[in-house]
Design an enzyme around this catalytic site. Structure first.
Site, PDB file in Angstrom:
ATOM      1  N   ASP A   1      51.900  40.014  29.565  1.00 46.81           N
ATOM      2  CA  ASP A   1      51.302  40.972  29.829  1.00 46.81           C
ATOM      3  C   ASP A   1      50.801  41.222  31.339  1.00 46.81           C
ATOM      4  O   ASP A   1      50.167  42.462  31.548  1.00 46.81           O
ATOM      5  CB  ASP A   1      49.994  40.770  28.949  1.00 46.81           C
ATOM      6  CG  ASP A   1      49.718  41.417  27.532  1.00 46.81           C
ATOM      7  OD1 ASP A   1      50.778  41.828  27.178  1.00 46.81           O
ATOM      8  OD2 ASP A   1      49.008  40.801  26.851  1.00 46.81           O
TER       9      ASP A   1
ATOM     10  N   ASP B   1      52.772  43.622  18.048  1.00 50.27           N
ATOM     11  CA  ASP B   1      51.756  42.527  18.659  1.00 50.27           C
ATOM     12  C   ASP B   1      51.339  41.706  17.922  1.00 50.27           C
ATOM     13  O   ASP B   1      51.066  41.730  16.560  1.00 50.27           O
ATOM     14  CB  ASP B   1      50.668  43.497  19.481  1.00 50.27           C
ATOM     15  CG  ASP B   1      50.550  43.045  20.890  1.00 50.27           C
ATOM     16  OD1 ASP B   1      50.605  41.690  21.025  1.00 50.27           O
ATOM     17  OD2 ASP B   1      49.963  43.621  21.921  1.00 50.27           O
TER      18      ASP B   1
END
Length: 735
Positions: free
Chosen positions: A532, A466
């Site tokens: 997301d 990430d």
């Protein structure tokens, strides 16, 4: 990409050094005609539709046909644009090379001294041109490749041949597009809403898209596309350009008052980032350029090129369960082993433990950088969970964010000098974190050691990598100089070395969702996280436009919970699973809390994905422009056109009902096909008092031509529902 090599290119041998050369590169239905005869830098005479065989005399005539007239109040000679635009030749647009040597050497004029043409082991046709400017004391090298699929790859290198430093501000390459390119398409976005298309006329002036975030960016355009008026997925010539770089970048479309049009791009360099000492060179990122008759044809060439890479993930893309929306930071071994059991039952093949496993990480305010298992939460480490997952026949994955650090962490307290900063101030906080400066050798070594140790100790098969903030004030302590360029290279170095040590390790590029989607990071990772946002309605559009550049197998798309925490919408399981089907399929929900019927239904969807993934991840992506904007129609057609799967999704209610016929393109027009509803995506979910006639009989047989030009009626669908069709070729000719 700074090099201290005394030569940024290999000198061609005599047999590879044509003194005069008009080049015609052909592949994948695309022609590129290049005038590389010198003395000026090579220019593209044609980039577009295949011209067929052309003799040297015909190529000469083509070049002559492309020379514009000289008009009033302009240079006495026609301006010819090289791949590197030069101000010194009268080009009034943006120059390709910007820099200076103490105020001198700012307007170079290069003379070609070397040309070589060869073919790569993979079959790419390659051109390398070396040119010099003895006054500016610079060497420029162009590397250009035509891949077997018809995609152009090009990169420029500049070297300082002088005895003093050369400050480089920009190196951008430009590709001309014809007058028929009258419209521009690019993409923008934000967190939870990536890849939104926007169109405008290709007017006189410059359309610039800059990424100054230190990563590709949630708002980045994957491709800057110029096209004929009204172009779409299946019509109109289009030309697209992508900058394969994961840091700051610049892409622009420029149209001059002369009518000349270019697409151009390169790295966006911050002040002082590149100063070339004597003998030092800089290579810009690779640019990828693709042509097509319609956006689908352009995408197909890029997808085919990506799939031909040796490092492309060719093994079946495993079904993933990611724990984030199931447990968030609430890590508990009993809960997670139960979740793993439920995942195995529905057919999951890879179990990924998300954020919250390391020291002091009970929320997102602390812990980043302390990449040690939190023994308060995991007294036995991660081995009990990892062993349990492996015993169930699944791979074990782990979430990490190696480039970031919380100020509230042991790492930040021990090494404050490793945090990116400009001068004596700290950058503003973003998600309670700062950026770890990997240009510090100690920081890079620490992160590599921790990741290497974790992968080895816990037999990690997969890392979700990430990257959750922009590189604001991306400076290097203690001087504060800009280092986004060097940091991006350090990230590449880190990933490359980790994969060298662990050849079987797979890595996902995630950056606040889809914030680092580019072919630079994908040269060393196996997929990107599309967004997301797991809301299936949002993902219908996000997936559609992400596939402009990437094939489905490189785009992570998961079945989220019934209620989306990012939008507040609620969707049925079939809509969520049918949306995720057309990517790298995964699950991100608490299966232990799902009803038995939902788990049974999800098992059927997992089985369908496994049955179809060889088609979905090798076939041609087809996006249908249905006249009713309420419907989103897309599919994947096998390369040999033997089979296809199509999705008809209702986004909103339509002005009219029923929706009408839907055409299914890209099939063999002369073949017969059996068309049937595809379970479990065969539940209409709408107000259908009497179904379409062909549905009552379970299917029908039509020719590919009939399906493409007539189509078939589809059910009335409630908004935010979908319906799947399976198309299979029959033996025999169409009748």
């Amino acid at each position: 990409m700074v090099s201290t090599s005394p030569r940024p290119y290999d000198a061609p041998t005599a047999s590879r050094f044509p003194a005069q050369r008009l080049l015609h590169l052909r592949a994948g239905g695309v022609s590129v005609v290049i005038d590389a005869r010198g003395p000026r830098l090579p220019r593209l005479v044609h980039w577009g539709h295949d011209l067929g065989d052309a003799s040297p005399a015909r190529l000469e005539d083509l070049v002559t046909a492309s020379v514009p007239p000289v008009v009033s109040n302009g240079p006495d000679e026609a301006i010819t644009l090289g791949v590197l635009p030069e101000h010194s030749l009268g080009w009034p647009g943006a120059p390709g090379l910007a820099g200076h040597r103490g105020g001198r050497g700012w307007s170079p004029l290069f003379t070609v001294v070397e040309v070589s043409v060869d073919r790569s082991p993979e079959g790419a046709q390659r051109l390398r041109v070396g040119a010099v400017d003895s006054s500016a004391e610079l060497t420029f090298v162009l590397d250009l490749e035509m891949t077997p699929t018809g995609v152009l790859r090009l990169r420029g290198t500049v070297r300082n041949d002088g005895l003093s430093n050369y400050a480089l501000d920009e190196l951008a390459l430009a590709l001309p597009v014809p007058s028929e390119a009258t419209e521009l398409l690019d993409l923008t976005g934000r967190h939870l809403r990536e890849r939104s298309p926007q169109r405008q006329p290709f007017a006189v002036g410059t359309r610039v898209r800059e990424g100054r975030r230190g990563r590709t960016g949630l708002d980045a355009t994957l491709l800057l596309v110029a096209g004929a008026s009204g172009f779409g997925f299946d019509r109109g010539e289009v030309w697209g350009l992508h900058v394969a770089w994961s840091g700051n970048h610049r892409t622009y479309a420029e149209r001059l008052s002369s009518g000349q049009r270019v697409l151009a791009g390169g790295e966006l360099l911050l002040p002082g980032e590149i100063t070339l000492s004597p003998g030092q060179g800089y290579s810009g990122p690779w640019l990828y350029a693709a042509y097509g008759n319609g956006l689908d044809a352009m995408s197909a060439r890029i997808h085919e090129h990506l799939r031909s890479r040796p490092a492309h993930p060719h093994a079946p893309r495993p079904v993933i369960l990611n724990t984030w929306e199931a447990v968030y930071f609430d890590h508990d071994l009993t809960k997670l082993t139960s979740l793993a059991d439920a995942a195995a039952e529905v057919g999951v093949e890879r179990f990924v433990l998300d954020d919250g496993w390391f020291k002091n990480r009970r929320d997102d305010h602390a812990g980043l950088g302390d990449w040690y298992v939190d023994t308060d939460v995991w007294p036995g480490g991660l081995k009990p969970l990892g062993s349990h997952v492996h015993a169930l026949g699944m791979q074990f994955g782990l979430w990490v964010e190696p480039e970031m650090v919380n100020p509230d962490s042991d790492l930040a307290r021990a090494h404050p000098e490793w945090v990116m900063a400009t001068g004596d101030r700290s950058p503003i906080q973003w998600r309670h974190q700062q950026v770890l400066d990997l240009t510090h050798p100690g920081a890079l070594a620490y992160i590599l050691d921790r990741l290497d140790s974790l992968v080895s100790e816990y037999d990690i098969d997969y890392l979700k990598w990430d990257h959750n903030r922009d590189l604001i004030d991306g400076g290097h302590q203690s001087g504060g100089e800009a280092i986004v360029h060097r940091h991006t290279l350090a990230v590449y170095e880190l990933i490359d070395e980790l994969r060298r040590r662990h050849p079987g390790l797979e890595i996902e590029s995630c950056a606040s969702g889809g914030g680092r989607v580019d072919l630079g990071i994908l040269a060393r990772t196996d997929r990107v996280w599309g967004s997301d946002c797991n809301d299936a309605l949002e993902r219908q559009s996000i997936n559609r436009w992400t596939q402009l550049l990437l094939p489905p197998e490189l785009i992570g798309c998961h079945v989220g919970p019934e209620g989306s925490h990012t939008t507040g919408r609620r969707h049925g399981l079939d809509f969520r699973a049918g949306t995720a089907l057309f990517g790298h399929f995964g699950i991100e929900m608490d299966l232990t809390a799902a009803s038995p019927s939902d788990r049974e239904r999800l098992t059927a969807w997992v089985a369908l994905y496994k049955r179809l993934r060889s088609l979905l991840h090798t076939g041609r992506v087809v996006r249908v422009e249905h006249p009713d904007p309420a419907l989103l129609v897309h599919g994947v057609v096998a390369q040999n056109r033997s089979e296809a799967v199509f999705s008809i999704a209702a986004l909103v209610t339509s002005v009219t009902a029923p929706p009408g016929r839907v055409r299914l393109p890209c099939l063999d027009p002369d073949a017969l096909y059996r068309v049937e509803p595809l379970p479990p995506g065969d539940v209409p979910g709408g107000i259908n008092h009497v179904p379409a006639a062909w549905l009552t009989q379970g299917g029908l047989t039509l020719s590919g031509a009939a399906l493409a030009h007539v189509g078939l009626q589809v059910p009335e669908l409630f908004p935010e529902h979908l319906f799947l069709l399976h198309v299979a070729k029959l033996t025999g000719e169409a009748g």
